[in-house]
Design an enzyme around this catalytic site. Sequence first.
Site, short mmCIF file in Angstrom:
data_model
loop_
_atom_site.label_atom_id
_atom_site.label_comp_id
_atom_site.label_asym_id
_atom_site.label_seq_id
_atom_site.Cartn_x
_atom_site.Cartn_y
_atom_site.Cartn_z
N CYS A 112 10.55 9.03 19.39
CA CYS A 112 10.10 9.68 18.14
C CYS A 112 10.02 11.21 18.27
O CYS A 112 9.93 11.91 17.27
CB CYS A 112 8.76 9.12 17.70
SG CYS A 112 8.87 7.37 17.34
N HIS A 280 6.14 13.68 12.31
CA HIS A 280 6.86 12.43 12.57
C HIS A 280 6.21 11.31 11.75
O HIS A 280 4.99 11.26 11.58
CB HIS A 280 6.82 12.10 14.06
CG HIS A 280 7.31 10.72 14.33
ND1 HIS A 280 8.57 10.33 13.96
CD2 HIS A 280 6.70 9.63 14.85
CE1 HIS A 280 8.73 9.06 14.28
NE2 HIS A 280 7.61 8.60 14.82
N ASN A 310 9.44 4.03 9.89
CA ASN A 310 9.63 4.92 11.03
C ASN A 310 11.09 4.84 11.47
O ASN A 310 11.55 3.80 11.91
CB ASN A 310 8.69 4.47 12.17
CG ASN A 310 8.78 5.36 13.40
OD1 ASN A 310 9.61 6.27 13.47
ND2 ASN A 310 7.93 5.10 14.37
N1 ACO Z 1 0.98 -8.35 8.98
C1 ACO Z 1 -0.23 -8.95 8.92
N2 ACO Z 1 -1.13 -8.86 9.91
C2 ACO Z 1 -0.78 -8.13 11.00
C3 ACO Z 1 0.46 -7.50 11.13
C4 ACO Z 1 1.37 -7.64 10.04
N3 ACO Z 1 2.59 -7.06 10.05
N4 ACO Z 1 0.51 -6.87 12.32
C5 ACO Z 1 -0.65 -7.09 12.93
N5 ACO Z 1 -1.45 -7.86 12.14
C6 ACO Z 1 -2.81 -8.34 12.41
C7 ACO Z 1 -3.10 -8.44 13.89
O1 ACO Z 1 -2.65 -9.69 14.41
C8 ACO Z 1 -4.60 -8.32 13.93
O2 ACO Z 1 -5.16 -9.56 13.56
P1 ACO Z 1 -6.56 -10.05 14.23
O3 ACO Z 1 -7.57 -9.03 13.81
O4 ACO Z 1 -6.75 -11.39 13.62
O5 ACO Z 1 -6.32 -10.07 15.70
C9 ACO Z 1 -4.89 -7.34 12.79
O6 ACO Z 1 -3.73 -7.36 11.94
C10 ACO Z 1 -5.14 -5.92 13.27
O7 ACO Z 1 -4.10 -5.58 14.20
P2 ACO Z 1 -4.03 -4.17 14.90
O8 ACO Z 1 -2.81 -4.13 15.78
O9 ACO Z 1 -5.34 -3.86 15.51
O10 ACO Z 1 -3.80 -3.25 13.60
P3 ACO Z 1 -3.85 -1.70 13.47
O11 ACO Z 1 -4.73 -1.34 12.35
O12 ACO Z 1 -4.03 -1.02 14.79
O13 ACO Z 1 -2.36 -1.38 12.97
C11 ACO Z 1 -0.30 -0.53 13.81
C12 ACO Z 1 -1.26 -1.71 13.79
C13 ACO Z 1 0.21 -0.33 12.40
C14 ACO Z 1 0.85 -0.88 14.74
C15 ACO Z 1 -1.01 0.74 14.32
O14 ACO Z 1 -1.73 0.45 15.49
C16 ACO Z 1 -0.08 1.90 14.61
O15 ACO Z 1 0.53 2.46 13.73
N6 ACO Z 1 0.01 2.35 15.87
C17 ACO Z 1 0.82 3.54 16.25
C18 ACO Z 1 2.29 3.36 16.09
C19 ACO Z 1 3.02 4.61 16.61
O16 ACO Z 1 2.61 5.73 16.39
N7 ACO Z 1 4.09 4.45 17.35
C20 ACO Z 1 4.70 5.62 17.97
C21 ACO Z 1 5.99 5.89 17.50
S1 ACO Z 1 7.11 4.62 17.83
C22 ACO Z 1 8.20 5.20 19.06
O17 ACO Z 1 8.05 6.22 19.66
C23 ACO Z 1 9.29 4.29 19.37
#
Ligand code: ACO
Length: 353
Positions: A112, A280, A310
């Site tokens: 990214c 980003h 993304n």
């Molecule tokens: N649909 C429905 N539910 C979901 C989904 C989905 N697509 N994905 C996860 N959940 C559920 C999980 O299973 C979890 O359920 P539980 O509470 O019963 O265990 C709940 O939602 C919360 O999951 P979290 O992973 O804690 O959700 P969070 O609010 O952290 O959001 C996310 C997840 C969107 C991935 C977030 O953490 C994020 O954006 N992280 C950073 C991503 C990023 O910046 N990446 C860097 C760039 S990528 C690169 O460089 C290649």
Amino acid sequence: MRAVIAGSGSEIARNCVTNEALSRIMDTTDAWIRERSGVETRYYIDAGQKTSDLAVAAGQKALEHAGVAPSEVDLVVSATMTPDHFFPGNGGIIQTRLGIPAVPCFDIRQQCSGFIYGLGLVDAYLRTGMARTALLVGADVHSGFMPWREGSYRRLAGDVDAPLADGEWEVNSESRHLSVLFGDAASAVVVKAGDEGGRGVIDHILRADGADATKLCVPGIGFKHRPYVSAEQVEKHQYVPFMDGRYVFKMATTRMAEVAVELLTRNHLTVGDVKMVLMHQANKRINEYVQKMLELPDEKVIHNIHKYGNTTAATIPLLWDEAVRTGRIVPGDLVLMVAFGAGMTWGATLVRA
Ligand code: ACO
């Protein structure tokens, strides 16, 4: 001499995939995706299309926009984490398909942060006179990472009754926290050496810390394995990226805000001096958090994650291209670019348009 962005162009994959479409192939909902990430649609390539196809189309548009002929380009930098082949990289493929002469072609893979790392490299080449006209392309195709099968793709394409194989729904749901975030796109800039009115790249800070490399990585398919790919890795879906989402979220907000302030401060600037901040696009909540930390008013921030998801190395040039073409960035404007990605890598760049 400074590295002046003289033109830009983008290519979005053809197939629009809504959140509702994804909910036909895995356990997810439109509400969850919108609320947690801000993504509403993303686009996927057709089967058989490649990252280089998008990259070449974007490069072509950027050359036209800049009024630069392929024969004038003397440096190519390709930023992607999803090249057509494990090797060679896409740089030479882009060069030859665009009819650019046999110039240096770099392949960089800072995920990214790929675009701002690439701009740093181009800046160094142009400032030192080692090149005069560079093509920098950020391109990524994420759809190929996913362990989806034919029935899933048919459902995404609108055939709601297409049968899923046994266990397909469960397998698709395992990577739902990742797959819903990403899309396929390319965006390119033509960068020319120039010294007109302070235009061009002013300064940049690029950082990396490999201590957290495994917090966001592809665990299989690599040379820590012998052979580097095996049926066992494929069966275990180790070609699907692993991401500790919460940890990455925390690091992204902290690092992006930190490096933006550091860059502004060392250039004796404040956010008040900046016309636009291009962050980003990994998660709208990350960017809203950073916006708050930097005390940025809404008119200085643009998002496109709702449309494209993304797109990794393509997000920042996509924002630039859209902003320039809609008149939100005009020559003379001071623009701050900030990114964070796998590696971990991050950084910020100050550019006068
Ligand atoms: N649909 C429905 N539910 C979901 C989904 C989905 N697509 N994905 C996860 N959940 C559920 C999980 O299973 C979890 O359920 P539980 O509470 O019963 O265990 C709940 O939602 C919360 O999951 P979290 O992973 O804690 O959700 P969070 O609010 O952290 O959001 C996310 C997840 C969107 C991935 C977030 O953490 C994020 O954006 N992280 C950073 C991503 C990023 O910046 N990446 C860097 C760039 S990528 C690169 O460089 C290649």
